[in-house]
Design a protein around this motif. Structure first.
Motif, PDB file in Angstrom:
ATOM      1  N   GLU A  42       0.611  -1.275  -0.019  1.00 34.73           N
ATOM      2  CA  GLU A  42      -0.073  -0.126  -0.084  1.00 34.73           C
ATOM      3  C   GLU A  42       0.685   1.199  -0.247  1.00 34.73           C
ATOM      4  O   GLU A  42       1.934   1.113   0.556  1.00 34.73           O
ATOM      5  N   TYR A  72       2.128   6.480   4.063  1.00 36.00           N
ATOM      6  CA  TYR A  72       2.119   7.887   4.362  1.00 36.00           C
ATOM      7  C   TYR A  72       2.391   7.792   6.044  1.00 36.00           C
ATOM      8  O   TYR A  72       2.122   7.009   6.788  1.00 36.00           O
ATOM      9  N   GLY A  83       0.012   8.357   9.211  1.00 35.74           N
ATOM     10  CA  GLY A  83      -0.600   7.140   9.001  1.00 35.74           C
ATOM     11  C   GLY A  83      -0.482   6.114  10.160  1.00 35.74           C
ATOM     12  O   GLY A  83       0.540   6.576  11.161  1.00 35.74           O
ATOM     13  N   ARG A  96      -6.049   0.306  12.917  1.00 37.39           N
ATOM     14  CA  ARG A  96      -6.737   1.215  12.107  1.00 37.39           C
ATOM     15  C   ARG A  96      -7.979   1.040  12.816  1.00 37.39           C
ATOM     16  O   ARG A  96      -8.458   0.043  13.374  1.00 37.39           O
ATOM     17  N   CYS A 120      -6.344  16.301   2.603  1.00 31.93           N
ATOM     18  CA  CYS A 120      -6.478  14.967   2.443  1.00 31.93           C
ATOM     19  C   CYS A 120      -7.235  14.914   1.022  1.00 31.93           C
ATOM     20  O   CYS A 120      -7.925  15.774   0.586  1.00 31.93           O
ATOM     21  N   TYR A 121      -7.371  13.453   0.419  1.00 29.30           N
ATOM     22  CA  TYR A 121      -8.245  13.391  -0.756  1.00 29.30           C
ATOM     23  C   TYR A 121      -9.957  13.441  -0.283  1.00 29.30           C
ATOM     24  O   TYR A 121      -9.986  12.642   0.818  1.00 29.30           O
ATOM     25  N   GLN A 122     -10.525  13.921  -0.995  1.00 31.85           N
ATOM     26  CA  GLN A 122     -12.062  14.076  -0.632  1.00 31.85           C
ATOM     27  C   GLN A 122     -12.565  12.712  -0.360  1.00 31.85           C
ATOM     28  O   GLN A 122     -13.521  12.669   0.468  1.00 31.85           O
ATOM     29  N   ASN A 123     -12.226  11.793  -0.998  1.00 30.55           N
ATOM     30  CA  ASN A 123     -12.809  10.253  -0.860  1.00 30.55           C
ATOM     31  C   ASN A 123     -12.470   9.712   0.186  1.00 30.55           C
ATOM     32  O   ASN A 123     -12.898   8.530   0.808  1.00 30.55           O
ATOM     33  N   ASN A 124     -11.325  10.264   1.028  1.00 31.10           N
ATOM     34  CA  ASN A 124     -11.118   9.739   2.247  1.00 31.10           C
ATOM     35  C   ASN A 124     -11.596  10.346   3.589  1.00 31.10           C
ATOM     36  O   ASN A 124     -11.327  11.218   4.220  1.00 31.10           O
ATOM     37  N   LEU A 125     -12.731   9.849   3.912  1.00 31.13           N
ATOM     38  CA  LEU A 125     -13.894  10.104   4.907  1.00 31.13           C
ATOM     39  C   LEU A 125     -12.915  10.230   6.154  1.00 31.13           C
ATOM     40  O   LEU A 125     -13.397  11.234   6.903  1.00 31.13           O
ATOM     41  N   ALA A 126     -12.159   9.055   6.460  1.00 23.75           N
ATOM     42  CA  ALA A 126     -11.691   8.979   7.816  1.00 23.75           C
ATOM     43  C   ALA A 126     -10.735  10.170   8.028  1.00 23.75           C
ATOM     44  O   ALA A 126     -10.682  10.545   9.087  1.00 23.75           O
ATOM     45  N   SER A 127      -9.833  10.332   6.880  1.00 28.26           N
ATOM     46  CA  SER A 127      -9.032  11.654   7.258  1.00 28.26           C
ATOM     47  C   SER A 127      -9.472  12.839   7.513  1.00 28.26           C
ATOM     48  O   SER A 127      -9.403  13.477   8.415  1.00 28.26           O
TER      49      SER A 127
END
Length: 170
Positions: free
Chosen positions: A24, A27, A96, A102, A130-137
Motif C-alpha cells: 500500500e 503515509y 499514517g 486502524r 486529504c483526498y476528498q474520498n478519504n472520509l476517515a482523514s
C-alpha cells in the motif's frame, strides 16, 4: 499513547510495521526511506529535521512515532514550513496508522498530539490536506479543529482526484 522521536529502541516494531503495510502507499513519506540500514534511516530522519541534505522541493520536517509501550502504532511528519508547491497540495502534516491499529481513533490522537507539537514550536496556522474520498482523514482533521478552506482537482496518472485543504488555527 506517547509521541516520540524515531529511535533504535523501536527498530523491531518499525520493521514489522513496514511488513504490515505491504504494497500500500505509505503515509507519511519518511516511511518510504530505505530501512535496511536502520541507523542510516534514523539519520535521514534527523537530516530532514535539521533541514540538511533535502531533495529538491522538500522542506525541513520532523517525524514522530506514536507508540504504545514498545509497539509503534502510527507515524506523523510535521513540515516546519511550506513552499508554494506544498502549500498548494501537501500541507504541514502527513500521517499514517499501522494497519492492525486502524479504526480505533488513533489517527485523531496522532494528529492531535502532532498539532500540539506544532503549537509548542510557535506555529500559528496549519494546512492539512486529504483526498476528498478519504472520509476517515477528513473526520480526523475536523475532530482536531480543521476547517475546510478549499478544494483543488489534481490530475494523476490520467485520473482526477479532489484534494480538500483544511486549516487549523493554533
Amino acid at each position: 499513547m506517547q509521541l516520540v522521536k524515531p529511535s533504535l529502541q523501536y527498530r523491531q516494531s518499525y520493521l514489522h510495521y513496514i511488513v504490515e503495510l505491504g504494497d500500500e502507499e505509505r503515509y507519511p513519506f519518511p516511511l518510504d526511506f530505505d530501512c535496511q540500514n536502520f541507523e542510516a534511516m534514523l539519520q535521514r530522519n534527523q537530516d530532514f529535521a535539521d533541514g540538511v541534505n533535502l531533495p529538491k522541493g522538500f522542506v525541513a520536517s520532523e517525524t514522530y512515532w506514536l507508540v504504545s509501550g514498545a509497539e509503534l502504532v502510527g507515524v506523523a511528519n510535521l513540515r516546519l514550513s511550506l513552499n508554494d508547491s506544498i502549500r498548494h497540495c501537501g500541507g504541514h502534516i502527513g500521517l499514517g496508522i499501522r494497519p492492525s491499529y486502524r479504526g480505533k481513533g488513533l489517527g485523531v490522537e496522532l494528529l492531535g498530539q502532532t498539532i500540539a507539537v506544532a503549537k509548542l514550536k510557535g506555529m500559528k496556522e496549519l494546512h492539512i490536506h486529504c483526498y476528498q474520498n478519504n472520509l476517515a482523514s477528513a473526520k480526523m482533521i475536523i475532530a482536531n479543529g480543521g476547517v475546510l478552506h478549499s478544494e483543488i482537482e489534481l490530475e494523476d496518472d490520467n485520473a482526477a482526484a479532489i484534494i480538500q485543504r483544511y486549516r487549523v488555527q493554533l
